[in-house]
Design a protein around this motif. Sequence first.
Motif, PDB file in Angstrom:
ATOM      1  N   TYR A   1       0.790  -0.943   0.118  1.00  0.00           N
ATOM      2  CA  TYR A   1      -0.067   0.036  -0.070  1.00  0.00           C
ATOM      3  C   TYR A   1       1.173   1.001   0.057  1.00  0.00           C
ATOM      4  O   TYR A   1       1.866   1.580   0.932  1.00  0.00           O
ATOM      5  CB  TYR A   1      -0.987   0.139   1.527  1.00  0.00           C
ATOM      6  N   VAL A   2       0.758   2.036  -0.741  1.00  0.00           N
ATOM      7  CA  VAL A   2       1.425   3.194  -1.269  1.00  0.00           C
ATOM      8  C   VAL A   2       0.609   3.796  -0.641  1.00  0.00           C
ATOM      9  O   VAL A   2      -0.260   4.596  -1.535  1.00  0.00           O
ATOM     10  CB  VAL A   2       1.953   3.301  -2.714  1.00  0.00           C
ATOM     11  N   PRO A   3       0.921   5.593   0.325  1.00  0.00           N
ATOM     12  CA  PRO A   3      -0.021   6.017   0.182  1.00  0.00           C
ATOM     13  C   PRO A   3       0.730   7.630  -0.461  1.00  0.00           C
ATOM     14  O   PRO A   3       0.017   8.529   0.201  1.00  0.00           O
ATOM     15  CB  PRO A   3       0.495   6.387   1.621  1.00  0.00           C
ATOM     16  N   ASP A   4       0.128   7.194  -1.578  1.00  0.00           N
ATOM     17  CA  ASP A   4       0.510   8.228  -2.764  1.00  0.00           C
ATOM     18  C   ASP A   4      -0.488   8.204  -4.275  1.00  0.00           C
ATOM     19  O   ASP A   4      -0.614   7.307  -4.396  1.00  0.00           O
ATOM     20  CB  ASP A   4       1.885   8.685  -3.540  1.00  0.00           C
ATOM     21  N   ALA A   5      -1.167   8.535  -4.608  1.00  0.00           N
ATOM     22  CA  ALA A   5      -1.877   9.275  -5.861  1.00  0.00           C
ATOM     23  C   ALA A   5      -0.982   8.120  -6.701  1.00  0.00           C
ATOM     24  O   ALA A   5       0.113   7.863  -7.271  1.00  0.00           O
ATOM     25  CB  ALA A   5      -2.179  10.398  -6.575  1.00  0.00           C
ATOM     26  N   MET A   6      -1.775   7.204  -7.757  1.00  0.00           N
ATOM     27  CA  MET A   6      -1.224   6.373  -8.609  1.00  0.00           C
ATOM     28  C   MET A   6       0.107   6.734  -9.589  1.00  0.00           C
ATOM     29  O   MET A   6       0.633   6.596  -9.876  1.00  0.00           O
ATOM     30  CB  MET A   6      -2.383   5.336  -9.360  1.00  0.00           C
TER      31      MET A   6
ATOM     32  N   GLY B   1     -11.988   3.862  -3.007  1.00  0.00           N
ATOM     33  CA  GLY B   1     -12.313   4.851  -1.901  1.00  0.00           C
ATOM     34  C   GLY B   1     -11.322   5.637  -1.158  1.00  0.00           C
ATOM     35  O   GLY B   1     -11.234   6.657  -0.161  1.00  0.00           O
ATOM     36  N   ASP B   2      -9.808   5.817  -1.526  1.00  0.00           N
ATOM     37  CA  ASP B   2      -8.717   6.776  -1.522  1.00  0.00           C
ATOM     38  C   ASP B   2      -8.286   7.019  -2.554  1.00  0.00           C
ATOM     39  O   ASP B   2      -7.477   6.143  -3.171  1.00  0.00           O
ATOM     40  CB  ASP B   2      -7.597   5.175  -0.232  1.00  0.00           C
TER      41      ASP B   2
END
Length: 130
Positions: free
Chosen positions: A63-68, A116-117
């Motif tokens: 899981y990377v907390p940045d946009a794709m 959702g994120d």
Amino acid sequence: MFVRRCIVGVLIASAVCAPAIAQSFSVGATVVPHRTAVRAQADFPVPASSRRLTTHTFGSSWYVPDAMHATAAFYRGAMAQRGYRVVADDTRRDAVSLHWERDGERVEIRLQPVLGDDAGTRMIFNASAG
């Protein structure tokens, strides 16, 4: 009599259709990697604050907390710095698939937005050696 007519009809249809089928028939194969890419896995870059979700012999998911698309940009730069050559870069609105090669090792990174994120990305990393 009915059975013989059906069989003859099938044989005639097969003879007529066979040349057309033979001309449009194609076969593909996927070669499954048989060795892990030790070096690629050892120096694989991961964006800050990422969380490993799963691990397997040939890679892992994160899981990377940045946009794709920001995550894809990170990997384009980080992999080039490590001496990888781009093999494929397929960027779409809803997914990114990146492939690199270095010294006989191949790396694939697949990115998808987390449902959702908007600021989260699911990353799947696979590395194999030929």
